[in-house]
Design a protein around this motif. Structure first.
Motif, PDB file in Angstrom:
ATOM      1  N   THR A  80       0.838  -1.206   0.000  1.00 16.26           N
ATOM      2  CA  THR A  80       0.000   0.000   0.000  1.00 16.26           C
ATOM      3  C   THR A  80       0.870   1.252   0.000  1.00 16.26           C
ATOM      4  O   THR A  80       0.555   2.244  -0.670  1.00 16.26           O
ATOM      5  CB  THR A  80      -0.959  -0.017   1.215  1.00 16.26           C
ATOM      6  OG1 THR A  80      -1.821  -1.149   1.085  1.00 16.26           O
ATOM      7  CG2 THR A  80      -1.806   1.232   1.301  1.00 16.26           C
ATOM      8  N   PRO A  85      -8.749   2.276  -3.265  1.00 16.70           N
ATOM      9  CA  PRO A  85      -7.948   2.164  -2.033  1.00 16.70           C
ATOM     10  C   PRO A  85      -8.289   0.892  -1.259  1.00 16.70           C
ATOM     11  O   PRO A  85      -9.381   0.343  -1.417  1.00 16.70           O
ATOM     12  CB  PRO A  85      -8.342   3.401  -1.233  1.00 16.70           C
ATOM     13  CG  PRO A  85      -9.545   3.973  -1.864  1.00 16.70           C
ATOM     14  CD  PRO A  85      -9.756   3.331  -3.197  1.00 16.70           C
ATOM     15  N   LEU A  93       0.205  10.194  -2.509  1.00 14.83           N
ATOM     16  CA  LEU A  93      -0.446  10.286  -1.194  1.00 14.83           C
ATOM     17  C   LEU A  93       0.551  10.041  -0.073  1.00 14.83           C
ATOM     18  O   LEU A  93       0.296  10.356   1.084  1.00 14.83           O
ATOM     19  CB  LEU A  93      -1.589   9.264  -1.098  1.00 14.83           C
ATOM     20  CG  LEU A  93      -2.680   9.390  -2.155  1.00 14.83           C
ATOM     21  CD1 LEU A  93      -3.644   8.220  -2.095  1.00 14.83           C
ATOM     22  CD2 LEU A  93      -3.435  10.709  -1.978  1.00 14.83           C
ATOM     23  N   LYS A 119       0.558   4.155  -2.662  1.00 13.28           N
ATOM     24  CA  LYS A 119       0.283   5.541  -2.262  1.00 13.28           C
ATOM     25  C   LYS A 119       1.388   6.470  -2.731  1.00 13.28           C
ATOM     26  O   LYS A 119       1.139   7.643  -3.018  1.00 13.28           O
ATOM     27  CB  LYS A 119       0.119   5.636  -0.747  1.00 13.28           C
ATOM     28  CG  LYS A 119      -1.212   5.060  -0.279  1.00 13.28           C
ATOM     29  CD  LYS A 119      -1.423   5.351   1.191  1.00 13.28           C
ATOM     30  CE  LYS A 119      -2.805   4.943   1.642  1.00 13.28           C
ATOM     31  NZ  LYS A 119      -2.918   5.023   3.112  1.00 13.28           N
ATOM     32  N   TYR A 129      -8.152   4.681  -9.048  1.00 15.14           N
ATOM     33  CA  TYR A 129      -7.556   4.095  -7.827  1.00 15.14           C
ATOM     34  C   TYR A 129      -8.625   3.495  -6.933  1.00 15.14           C
ATOM     35  O   TYR A 129      -9.605   4.161  -6.579  1.00 15.14           O
ATOM     36  CB  TYR A 129      -6.799   5.206  -7.095  1.00 15.14           C
ATOM     37  CG  TYR A 129      -6.302   4.883  -5.706  1.00 15.14           C
ATOM     38  CD1 TYR A 129      -5.633   3.692  -5.428  1.00 15.14           C
ATOM     39  CD2 TYR A 129      -6.475   5.798  -4.659  1.00 15.14           C
ATOM     40  CE1 TYR A 129      -5.166   3.412  -4.146  1.00 15.14           C
ATOM     41  CE2 TYR A 129      -5.999   5.532  -3.381  1.00 15.14           C
ATOM     42  CZ  TYR A 129      -5.344   4.337  -3.128  1.00 15.14           C
ATOM     43  OH  TYR A 129      -4.882   4.070  -1.861  1.00 15.14           O
TER      44      TYR A 129
END
Ligand SMILES: Nc1ncnc2c1ncn2[C@@H]1O[C@H](COP(=O)(O)OP(=O)(O)OP(=O)(O)O)[C@@H](O)[C@H]1O
Ligand SMILES: [Mg+2]
Length: 238
Positions: free
Chosen positions: A41, A79, A50, A45, A77
């Protein structure tokens, strides 16, 4: 299309990504695998801007992403954990996303694919986990993008939804879309991924096809091949 050079990310003393190169082949489905906490992750990101890498560079279509946020419009995207105001109705959420993006999306095909029609007027707090995931998937694919990044897309989906999603992804691939997918479901990797990247202890431990991965461990089952790597690493550590 997406290229990463020497990416490092620390959270305080914790070194999550320890400097590796990585690139997504256009029109392919790449699966990023690795145990919980291996940085999948965090990598995703970072690509989306992010998370700010501690060092290294990320390029989208040859341009460093630092200087240009426009590239994000080219990425759909999903998440791993998506949070939205719980009192919004599903239909309102779709409109909100369209307003933010300043563009009308196409949710109908996906709503009908996941049989979500009767949920459009329900508030998010009323939805089951799998239905929420379907809503999140609709939002990911509402807008046409050349690249889709899906972080654990199958979480909570029932077998029918899972088959529909897999077929949908393969259909998009036929249209030339590029995918980056993280998952712990090895069947998904076997059925979808052209290439897999296995992250372990902040580095790329393996990169290749799933058959190459199985051969490398002398196993005829991907799940067992991966378990074997993890057991070997565990034995080293103890
Ligand atoms: N914002 C943050 N602050 C501090 N530590 C973080 C932060 N985000 C992630 N981490 C840590 O970084 C490591 C990698 O987390 P990450 O979420 O990237 O793992 P993952 O491979 O996606 O795991 P999973 O399979 O469980 O989804 C973990 O040890 C996690 O606790
Ligand atoms: Mg994760």
């Amino acid at each position: 299309m997406i290229e990463i050079k020497g990416i490092k990310k620390n959270f305080g003393k914790l070194e999550v990504l320890k400097g590796f190169d990585f690139s997504l082949s256009d029109g392919n489905i790449t699966a990023v695998l690795g145990p919980n906490g291996s940085g999948k992750t965090t990598l995703i990101k970072s690509i989306l801007g992010l998370v700010l890498p501690s060092s290294g560079e990320i390029f989208f279509d040859g341009k460093p992403i630092k200087k240009d946020w426009e590239y994000r419009r080219n990425i759909g995207y999903l998440p791993q954990i998506a949070r939205f105001p719980e009192n919004l109705k599903v239909r309102e959420l779709f409109s909100l996303i369209e307003d933010i993006r300043g563009e009308e999306g196409n949710s109908e095909e996906l709503v009908s694919m996941f049989k979500l029609e009767s949920f459009l007027t329900k508030k998010l707090r009323q939805l089951s986990g799998g239905t929420r995931q379907k809503v999140n998937i609709v939002m990911t694919f509402m807008f046409d993008s050349p690249v889709y990044i899906l972080d654990e897309p199958t979480t909570g989906l029932d077998p029918i939804a899972l088959i529909r999603l897999k077929d949908f992804i393969l259909e998009k691939k036929k249209q030339g879309k590029t995918f980056l997918i993280t998952t712990h479901i090895m069947r998904l990797v076997e059925e979808l991924a052209d290439e897999l990247i296995f992250l372990l202890e902040g580095k790329v431990y393996f990169k290749g096809t799933h058959s190459e991965m199985m051969e490398s461990q002398n196993e005829d089952n991907l799940e067992r091949a991966i378990a074997k790597i993890l057991e070997k690493e565990d034995a080293k550590d103890s």
